[in-house]
Design a protein around this motif. Structure first.
Motif, PDB file in Angstrom:
ATOM      1  N   ILE A   1       0.838  -1.200   0.000  1.00  0.00           N
ATOM      2  CA  ILE A   1       0.000   0.000   0.000  1.00  0.00           C
ATOM      3  C   ILE A   1       0.874   1.251   0.000  1.00  0.00           C
ATOM      4  CG2 ILE A   1      -1.670   1.326   1.352  1.00  0.00           C
ATOM      5  CD1 ILE A   1      -2.831  -1.404   2.259  1.00  0.00           C
ATOM      6  N   SER A   2       1.974   1.214   0.760  1.00  0.00           N
ATOM      7  CA  SER A   2       2.903   2.346   0.770  1.00  0.00           C
ATOM      8  C   SER A   2       3.532   2.553  -0.606  1.00  0.00           C
ATOM      9  CB  SER A   2       3.991   2.125   1.816  1.00  0.00           C
ATOM     10  OG  SER A   2       4.979   3.123   1.741  1.00  0.00           O
ATOM     11  N   LEU A   3       3.876   1.456  -1.279  1.00  0.00           N
ATOM     12  CA  LEU A   3       4.421   1.552  -2.629  1.00  0.00           C
ATOM     13  C   LEU A   3       3.441   2.274  -3.549  1.00  0.00           C
ATOM     14  CD1 LEU A   3       6.508   0.728  -4.830  1.00  0.00           C
ATOM     15  CD2 LEU A   3       5.247  -1.432  -5.047  1.00  0.00           C
ATOM     16  N   ASP A   4       2.167   1.966  -3.415  1.00  0.00           N
ATOM     17  CA  ASP A   4       1.146   2.582  -4.254  1.00  0.00           C
ATOM     18  C   ASP A   4       1.010   4.071  -3.984  1.00  0.00           C
ATOM     19  OD1 ASP A   4      -1.082   2.432  -6.152  1.00  0.00           O
ATOM     20  OD2 ASP A   4      -2.353   2.811  -4.401  1.00  0.00           O
ATOM     21  N   THR A   5       1.082   4.483  -2.730  1.00  0.00           N
ATOM     22  CA  THR A   5       0.826   5.877  -2.367  1.00  0.00           C
ATOM     23  C   THR A   5       2.077   6.754  -2.411  1.00  0.00           C
ATOM     24  OG1 THR A   5       1.107   5.356  -0.011  1.00  0.00           O
ATOM     25  CG2 THR A   5      -1.128   5.229  -0.908  1.00  0.00           C
ATOM     26  N   ALA A   6       3.265   6.151  -2.473  1.00  0.00           N
ATOM     27  CA  ALA A   6       4.507   6.924  -2.438  1.00  0.00           C
ATOM     28  C   ALA A   6       4.736   7.672  -3.746  1.00  0.00           C
ATOM     29  CB  ALA A   6       5.695   6.008  -2.166  1.00  0.00           C
ATOM     30  N   ASP A   7       5.500   8.735  -3.651  1.00  0.00           N
ATOM     31  CA  ASP A   7       5.952   9.471  -4.832  1.00  0.00           C
ATOM     32  C   ASP A   7       6.838   8.539  -5.662  1.00  0.00           C
ATOM     33  OD1 ASP A   7       7.488  11.118  -6.625  1.00  0.00           O
ATOM     34  OD2 ASP A   7       7.099  12.839  -5.336  1.00  0.00           O
ATOM     35  N   PRO A   8       6.549   8.350  -6.938  1.00  0.00           N
ATOM     36  CA  PRO A   8       7.337   7.411  -7.753  1.00  0.00           C
ATOM     37  C   PRO A   8       8.814   7.772  -7.850  1.00  0.00           C
ATOM     38  CG  PRO A   8       5.858   8.717  -9.127  1.00  0.00           C
ATOM     39  CD  PRO A   8       5.454   8.949  -7.715  1.00  0.00           C
ATOM     40  N   ARG A   9       9.167   9.007  -7.533  1.00  0.00           N
ATOM     41  CA  ARG A   9      10.575   9.412  -7.559  1.00  0.00           C
ATOM     42  C   ARG A   9      11.334   8.903  -6.345  1.00  0.00           C
ATOM     43  NH1 ARG A   9       9.631  15.725  -7.907  1.00  0.00           N
ATOM     44  NH2 ARG A   9       8.140  15.036  -6.300  1.00  0.00           N
ATOM     45  N   HIS A  10      10.614   8.372  -5.341  1.00  0.00           N
ATOM     46  CA  HIS A  10      11.243   8.007  -4.079  1.00  0.00           C
ATOM     47  C   HIS A  10      11.064   6.532  -3.709  1.00  0.00           C
ATOM     48  CE1 HIS A  10      10.454  12.501  -3.035  1.00  0.00           C
ATOM     49  NE2 HIS A  10      11.599  12.348  -3.696  1.00  0.00           N
ATOM     50  N   VAL A  11      10.857   5.668  -4.702  1.00  0.00           N
ATOM     51  CA  VAL A  11      10.588   4.257  -4.391  1.00  0.00           C
ATOM     52  C   VAL A  11      11.743   3.329  -4.771  1.00  0.00           C
ATOM     53  CG1 VAL A  11       8.089   4.548  -4.557  1.00  0.00           C
ATOM     54  CG2 VAL A  11       9.392   3.873  -6.599  1.00  0.00           C
ATOM     55  N   ALA A  12      12.854   3.866  -5.248  1.00  0.00           N
ATOM     56  CA  ALA A  12      13.938   3.008  -5.752  1.00  0.00           C
ATOM     57  C   ALA A  12      14.508   2.079  -4.683  1.00  0.00           C
ATOM     58  CB  ALA A  12      15.056   3.866  -6.349  1.00  0.00           C
ATOM     59  N   ASN A  13      14.467   2.500  -3.418  1.00  0.00           N
ATOM     60  CA  ASN A  13      15.026   1.662  -2.349  1.00  0.00           C
ATOM     61  C   ASN A  13      14.039   0.625  -1.819  1.00  0.00           C
ATOM     62  OD1 ASN A  13      17.448   3.058  -2.453  1.00  0.00           O
ATOM     63  ND2 ASN A  13      16.899   4.467  -0.794  1.00  0.00           N
ATOM     64  N   TYR A  14      12.803   0.651  -2.289  1.00  0.00           N
ATOM     65  CA  TYR A  14      11.795  -0.267  -1.756  1.00  0.00           C
ATOM     66  C   TYR A  14      12.167  -1.747  -1.923  1.00  0.00           C
ATOM     67  CZ  TYR A  14       8.067   2.932  -0.298  1.00  0.00           C
ATOM     68  OH  TYR A  14       7.305   3.851   0.376  1.00  0.00           O
ATOM     69  N   PRO A  15      12.657  -2.194  -3.095  1.00  0.00           N
ATOM     70  CA  PRO A  15      12.971  -3.624  -3.225  1.00  0.00           C
ATOM     71  C   PRO A  15      14.029  -4.092  -2.229  1.00  0.00           C
ATOM     72  CG  PRO A  15      12.919  -2.574  -5.373  1.00  0.00           C
ATOM     73  CD  PRO A  15      12.871  -1.478  -4.366  1.00  0.00           C
TER      74      PRO A  15
END
Length: 244
Positions: free
Chosen positions: A124-138
């Motif tokens: 859910i956080s991945l969905d709502t986060a700014d796409p510019r700030h998700v690179a570290n999620y994996p």
């Protein structure tokens, strides 16, 4: 017997002309395989198959018969409707990687409620986060799954242990003698990732694409030491291409 449970779809496989066999990580029963009949027919019901795309979060009523490898779903509907994941190439690639990681890493039929809750919040956080700030999620999700399964890297980063050594299983005083090779900067970055306790914290860690790629390779190799069925992550090359 009927049970209510939430689930995260991990993999759909076509079965016959109209059905699917779907692997789902459930809150109550861990990973289970379900036969879902008649969802691939044309007409008004054709969109029902969209409920079973990897990463979808479901509320379900399921039949549970212990000892059977295939279960049935009586009712299902979306527990959360994504607003941006499927429109963003980067987010969708992370979603596919995360679903495949759970599919290959988690043991079958073993309830893991804490990991299920954490994974649901992460998606859910991945969905709502700014796409510019998700690179570290994996990378953060690799560390999250590892920790909740009891596979923490040994030791901690410091002046005496500034390296990552997969053979040792964690932070080491000596540089790695075998691949994947990492630098002291990589070790410090992973140290920061391991300290991050929420999604906001992981977004603020500065990691370039080369470093991130090395650390993902290191963590996958680290986890492969503990599970024989993890194997290669097929979605990883696509993930690399979008996290440049």
């Amino acid at each position: 017997m009927l049970h209510k449970t939430q689930g995260i779809v991990l993999r759909p496989v076509k079965y016959g002309d109209t059905s699917l066999v779907v692997t789902i990580f459930t809150e109550q029963f861990g990973i289970q395989a379900y036969m879902v009949k008649g969802v691939r027919v044309t007409g008004a019901t054709r969109n029902r198959a969209s409920y079973f795309q990897p990463g979808t979060l479901l509320d379900m009523v399921v039949y549970m018969q212990h000892g059977k490898n295939m279960q049935l779903i009586r009712e299902y509907h979306a527990a959360y409707i994504y607003t941006s994941v499927h429109e963003s190439v980067t987010k969708n690639s992370i979603l596919m990687f995360s679903a495949e990681l759970m599919l290959r890493l988690l043991p079958e039929h073993a309830p893991l409620p804490d990991l299920f809750t954490a994974a649901s919040k992460y998606l859910i956080s991945l969905d709502t986060a700014d796409p510019r700030h998700v690179a570290n999620y994996p990378l953060w999700f690799l560390a999250l799954c590892s920790r909740l399964l009891g596979y923490d890297p040994r030791g901690s980063y410091g002046p005496a242990t500034p390296y990552l050594d997969r053979e040792y299983g964690g932070f080491s005083a000596h540089p790695p003698a075998y691949p994947p090779y990492t630098t002291t900067e990589d070790a410090f970055a992973l140290h920061q990732v391991l300290l991050a306790n929420d999604h906001d914290a992981i977004q603020g860690i500065a990691i370039n694409s080369e470093m991130r790629s090395r650390l993902i390779d290191w963590y996958i190799a680290f986890l492969q030491q503990y599970t024989q069925h993890l194997g290669n992550i097929r979605s990883l090359p696509v993930l690399r291409s979008v996290l440049h």
